[in-house]
Design a protein around this motif. Structure first.
Motif, PDB file in Angstrom:
ATOM      1  N   MET A 199      49.189  39.499 153.722  1.00 26.00           N
ATOM      2  CA  MET A 199      48.503  40.608 154.405  1.00 26.00           C
ATOM      3  C   MET A 199      47.453  40.077 155.367  1.00 26.00           C
ATOM      4  N   ILE A 200      47.618  40.383 156.629  1.00 27.23           N
ATOM      5  CA  ILE A 200      46.594  39.944 157.570  1.00 27.23           C
ATOM      6  C   ILE A 200      45.562  41.051 157.775  1.00 27.23           C
ATOM      7  N   LYS A 201      44.336  40.612 158.047  1.00 30.51           N
ATOM      8  CA  LYS A 201      43.287  41.557 158.439  1.00 30.51           C
ATOM      9  C   LYS A 201      42.847  41.166 159.849  1.00 30.51           C
ATOM     10  N   LEU A 202      43.056  42.053 160.794  1.00 30.39           N
ATOM     11  CA  LEU A 202      42.788  41.704 162.193  1.00 30.39           C
ATOM     12  C   LEU A 202      41.339  41.287 162.412  1.00 30.39           C
ATOM     13  N   LYS A 203      40.427  41.940 161.701  1.00 33.56           N
ATOM     14  CA  LYS A 203      39.002  41.646 161.880  1.00 33.56           C
ATOM     15  C   LYS A 203      38.666  40.189 161.581  1.00 33.56           C
ATOM     16  N   GLU A 204      39.491  39.576 160.719  1.00 34.10           N
ATOM     17  CA  GLU A 204      39.200  38.195 160.303  1.00 34.10           C
ATOM     18  C   GLU A 204      39.836  37.172 161.243  1.00 34.10           C
ATOM     19  N   ILE A 205      40.605  37.648 162.202  1.00 31.90           N
ATOM     20  CA  ILE A 205      41.291  36.713 163.103  1.00 31.90           C
ATOM     21  C   ILE A 205      40.561  36.685 164.443  1.00 31.90           C
ATOM     22  N   PRO A 206      40.235  35.470 164.926  1.00 27.23           N
ATOM     23  CA  PRO A 206      39.462  35.376 166.174  1.00 27.23           C
ATOM     24  C   PRO A 206      40.242  35.885 167.389  1.00 27.23           C
ATOM     25  N   THR A 207      39.516  36.446 168.329  1.00 26.47           N
ATOM     26  CA  THR A 207      40.114  36.873 169.598  1.00 26.47           C
ATOM     27  C   THR A 207      39.853  35.829 170.688  1.00 26.47           C
ATOM     28  N   LYS A 208      39.091  34.797 170.330  1.00 29.62           N
ATOM     29  CA  LYS A 208      38.700  33.784 171.317  1.00 29.62           C
ATOM     30  C   LYS A 208      39.322  32.422 171.010  1.00 29.62           C
ATOM     31  N   ALA A 209      39.313  31.576 171.999  1.00 32.33           N
ATOM     32  CA  ALA A 209      39.811  30.209 171.835  1.00 32.33           C
ATOM     33  C   ALA A 209      38.929  29.446 170.846  1.00 32.33           C
ATOM     34  N   PRO A 210      39.534  28.511 170.110  1.00 35.81           N
ATOM     35  CA  PRO A 210      38.714  27.645 169.246  1.00 35.81           C
ATOM     36  C   PRO A 210      37.721  26.861 170.096  1.00 35.81           C
ATOM     37  N   LYS A 211      36.620  26.487 169.511  1.00 33.33           N
ATOM     38  CA  LYS A 211      35.602  25.696 170.222  1.00 33.33           C
ATOM     39  C   LYS A 211      36.162  24.317 170.597  1.00 33.33           C
ATOM     40  N   GLY A 212      35.582  23.752 171.643  1.00 35.71           N
ATOM     41  CA  GLY A 212      35.860  22.336 171.944  1.00 35.71           C
ATOM     42  C   GLY A 212      37.053  22.107 172.849  1.00 35.71           C
ATOM     43  N   LEU A 213      37.722  23.159 173.271  1.00 35.36           N
ATOM     44  CA  LEU A 213      38.842  22.961 174.190  1.00 35.36           C
ATOM     45  C   LEU A 213      38.331  22.878 175.616  1.00 35.36           C
ATOM     46  N   GLU A 214      39.004  22.062 176.407  1.00 37.11           N
ATOM     47  CA  GLU A 214      38.591  21.889 177.789  1.00 37.11           C
ATOM     48  C   GLU A 214      39.532  22.702 178.678  1.00 37.11           C
ATOM     49  N   LYS A 215      38.978  23.714 179.337  1.00 35.37           N
ATOM     50  CA  LYS A 215      39.773  24.709 180.069  1.00 35.37           C
ATOM     51  C   LYS A 215      40.779  24.097 181.058  1.00 35.37           C
ATOM     52  N   GLU A 216      40.300  23.172 181.889  1.00 36.30           N
ATOM     53  CA  GLU A 216      41.197  22.614 182.909  1.00 36.30           C
ATOM     54  C   GLU A 216      42.331  21.824 182.272  1.00 36.30           C
ATOM     55  N   ASP A 217      42.004  21.138 181.201  1.00 33.50           N
ATOM     56  CA  ASP A 217      43.011  20.373 180.468  1.00 33.50           C
ATOM     57  C   ASP A 217      44.071  21.313 179.874  1.00 33.50           C
ATOM     58  N   ILE A 218      43.610  22.416 179.307  1.00 36.34           N
ATOM     59  CA  ILE A 218      44.526  23.393 178.709  1.00 36.34           C
ATOM     60  C   ILE A 218      45.429  24.011 179.783  1.00 36.34           C
TER      61      ILE A 218
END
Lengths: 250, 250
Positions: free
Chosen positions: A1-20
């Motif tokens: 059972m997933i709970k949407l509230k517990e799942i992030p809507t944002k990227a994980p920290k530490g990723l480099e945008k241009e690299d991605i």
């Protein structure tokens, strides 16, 4: 059972945008290459569902992830309010017309899930009908997988209410986006809680697993989706048919 | 009156291939940009017809010229042998189902012209039927232009018989292309003269002018087509709708 509230809507920290972004582009090229093989092989096919609240990036993701596909081998269909003729049939009737043929990628922008989301939230249908439809969807998706060799990938475009407001506001402030503005979107956004609960239930009762996709940042959204699509395409181990493997043509 | 024999199938001398490819890519990006505006405006629409002998590059041109278009706004439809149901209707019945909606680009890979080409060459229809069909096509295309705001661009993919033979042979020799091989293509190629005469007549009797496109070299083919498509798109002077110009939504 997933709970949407517990799942992030944002990227994980530490990723480099241009690299991605570079990685996404590389994956999109590979997806284009594999789409060519899928089209040539005419064996497998893909149904990619983008479902989410208004301004959650369904169109943008379609453009980015499938940027290198040949228009001959991919179709994107945006489902809108059903026509009178469509309403006169069961809810899967119009959906069934849009399923992928062998060798094709079909993208659903919105989907058959509208019929257990907007219709449920507004109480246009009763809970018994919701249950029937969820059963019907599960059976129908199984049928596609079993009888049409379809790979079904369902992306729930998980956006935060704050980010949605920002993006809806952009459609008022930015003249280049005003054509996308729709008063009705703001009214639907007011039903956020009801929508989240309908989404959560639909996701949890689906046999084909949903992929909950953090979409607050476009660059991470495209990366996340491309990675899933590519993984599933690679798994098919498709090969260009040769004289040794081809069936005779008529 | 055009005479196909007098029109070159090759690029003019003195062009620099890499330079032309860069220009094509730049034009394709601009086409993608204007497609976005066309989709937003939902006013104009494009019907792009690629018609030509086997291996004349209809698929390849589709991929290159429309490389930067959003799959949501473009559809490519390859016409094949009609089904039994389609044969039971007039020849335009199945074609009409595939015309572009407002805001869309529709690519025909082969087209309604098959019905005055392959069918005429093989004498499956008499000359009176050919005349009737040419009249019907002219009227039908005029109807689309007048009543659906459609811009019709018809490209005749002008290939030399020598180059076609080379490309058909590649489909035997190159395992990566064997999936495209079809014995029937060689039989049709034997009817070269009859096809050229049918094409020439169809082109000369068409009200919407055909664009005879030299396709022996892929790089020049794509450049030539992109230039025509872009010119017609620019001519529409499309603009993203803003609040000042938008009609209210329902």
């Amino acid at each position: 059972m997933i709970k949407l509230k517990e799942i992030p809507t944002k990227a994980p920290k530490g990723l480099e945008k241009e690299d991605i972004k570079r990685k996404t582009d590389r994956m999109a090229r590979r997806i284009g290459h594999l789409q060519h093989i899928m089209y040539a092989e005419k064996k497998h096919n893909f149904l990619v569902v983008f479902q989410g609240m208004d301004a959650s990036g369904k169109d943008g993701a379609t453009r980015k992830v499938f940027a290198y596909c040949n228009p001959t081998g991919i179709k994107a269909f945006p489902f809108r309010k059903p026509t009178e003729e469509e309403f006169a049939h069961d809810f899967l009737w119009r959906i069934n017309k849009q399923v992928p043929a062998k060798g094709m990628i079909q993208v659903f922008i919105r989907s058959h899930y509208e019929d257990v989301l907007i219709q449920r939230v507004h109480k246009w249908i009763d809970e018994e009908t919701v249950n029937d439809r969820i059963t019907a969807i599960n059976e129908w998706e199984k049928h596609l997988e079993r009888d049409n060799d379809t790979t079904i990938l369902k992306f729930y475009m998980h956006i935060s209410p704050e980010r949605q407001k920002e993006k809806l506001q952009e459609r008022i402030d930015d003249p280049g986006k005003q054509w996308k503005h729709n008063d009705a979107d703001w009214k639907e956004a007011d039903l956020w809680k009801e929508y989240m609960s309908a989404y959560e239930d639909a996701i949890n009762r689906s046999d084909v697993p949903w992929i909950v996709t953090p979409v607050d940042q476009r660059w991470y959204r495209d990366y996340f989706i491309a990675e899933q699509v590519l993984k599933e395409m690679e798994a098919l181990q498709m090969k260009l048919p040769t004289f040794a493997t081809l069936k005779p043509k008529d």
